[in-house]
Design a protein around this motif. Sequence first.
Motif, mmCIF file in Angstrom:
data_model
loop_
_atom_site.group_PDB
_atom_site.id
_atom_site.type_symbol
_atom_site.label_atom_id
_atom_site.label_comp_id
_atom_site.label_asym_id
_atom_site.label_seq_id
_atom_site.Cartn_x
_atom_site.Cartn_y
_atom_site.Cartn_z
ATOM 1 N N ASP A 162 -3.658 -0.433 -8.888
ATOM 2 C CA ASP A 162 -2.892 -1.608 -9.289
ATOM 3 C C ASP A 162 -2.891 -1.597 -10.814
ATOM 4 O OD1 ASP A 162 -1.503 -3.965 -9.371
ATOM 5 O OD2 ASP A 162 -2.996 -5.147 -8.275
ATOM 6 N N TYR A 184 -8.398 -1.830 -4.394
ATOM 7 C CA TYR A 184 -7.547 -1.153 -5.374
ATOM 8 C C TYR A 184 -8.275 -1.049 -6.705
ATOM 9 C CZ TYR A 184 -3.653 -1.771 -2.131
ATOM 10 O OH TYR A 184 -2.840 -1.712 -1.030
ATOM 11 N N ARG A 218 -4.918 4.696 -4.992
ATOM 12 C CA ARG A 218 -4.950 3.245 -4.761
ATOM 13 C C ARG A 218 -5.101 2.535 -6.114
ATOM 14 N NH1 ARG A 218 -5.714 1.191 0.194
ATOM 15 N NH2 ARG A 218 -6.882 -0.590 -0.609
ATOM 16 N N ARG A 261 0.828 -1.205 0.000
ATOM 17 C CA ARG A 261 0.000 0.000 0.000
ATOM 18 C C ARG A 261 0.862 1.254 0.000
ATOM 19 N NH1 ARG A 261 -1.539 2.678 4.395
ATOM 20 N NH2 ARG A 261 -1.267 0.861 5.733
#
Length: 264
Positions: free
Chosen positions: A111, A155, A109, A48
């Motif tokens: 990915d 995410y 956040r 994170r």
Amino acid sequence: MLYRINYIWRVFATGLSFTTFGIGGLLLSLFVFPVIGLFNRDPNVRKRKARYLIHRAWQFFLNFMQALGIFTFDLEQARQDLKGVKGKIIIANHPTLIDVVALISLIPRADCVVKQGLWNNFFLKRVVRVADFINNDQDVNKLIENCKKTLEEGYNLVIFPEGTRTVPNQPIKLQRGAANIAVRCHQNLLPVIIDCNPTTLTKQEKWYQIPPRRAQFSMRVIEEINITPFLLKEKNESIAARRLTEHIRDIFIEEALKNETIRK
């Protein structure tokens, strides 16, 4: 004369930017990420914090390029539209080399499904590994499992359905990866449309082949794609993914035409 000086400066500034990006990634890998790992034993906390640090570093990089006069970025509306978005699959067209940097700079956040090449890149391999981005070079079931896990953790999963940068003046070709992930994870798609005018850093251009003037780079978030009709109409997931991919391509083509109209 002034035009020539400006052009030479922008070539130099572009080279400086990419050098800074590469060295910055290396410094993060060698000095910053190890400290995060030292003081955070929980792998989820490390991930994170690493992802948030990348988000902020790439914000800085965009500001750096704008200050050098390479780009003008129009991202504030997209930033507001993506604020608070959680657990979404975010798809985007892919006109330039910096698209993923620009998009993740807007999403704290985030990915990302990345190509195997980045996992072997000297400057970035430690960055993508510490951030635990998803490698696309793995078993399909494992890939879907990892995508589902990251969405459940809150995410936002960034995917470029084209798989590589758009070739200017050529038909848009999409891979089915994004649609397959959406169908098998039962998650809607949130499209982001990227525009760069004049075109630069495309698939067919070297970094030093810059446009005659500063490029204007913009993003806009459009209506979320509901995948439920595709799942109801096609019981077979593979066929549903194919139909969804065709729908995404139609949207990208329509939005590209809108961008052309706006520029005129």
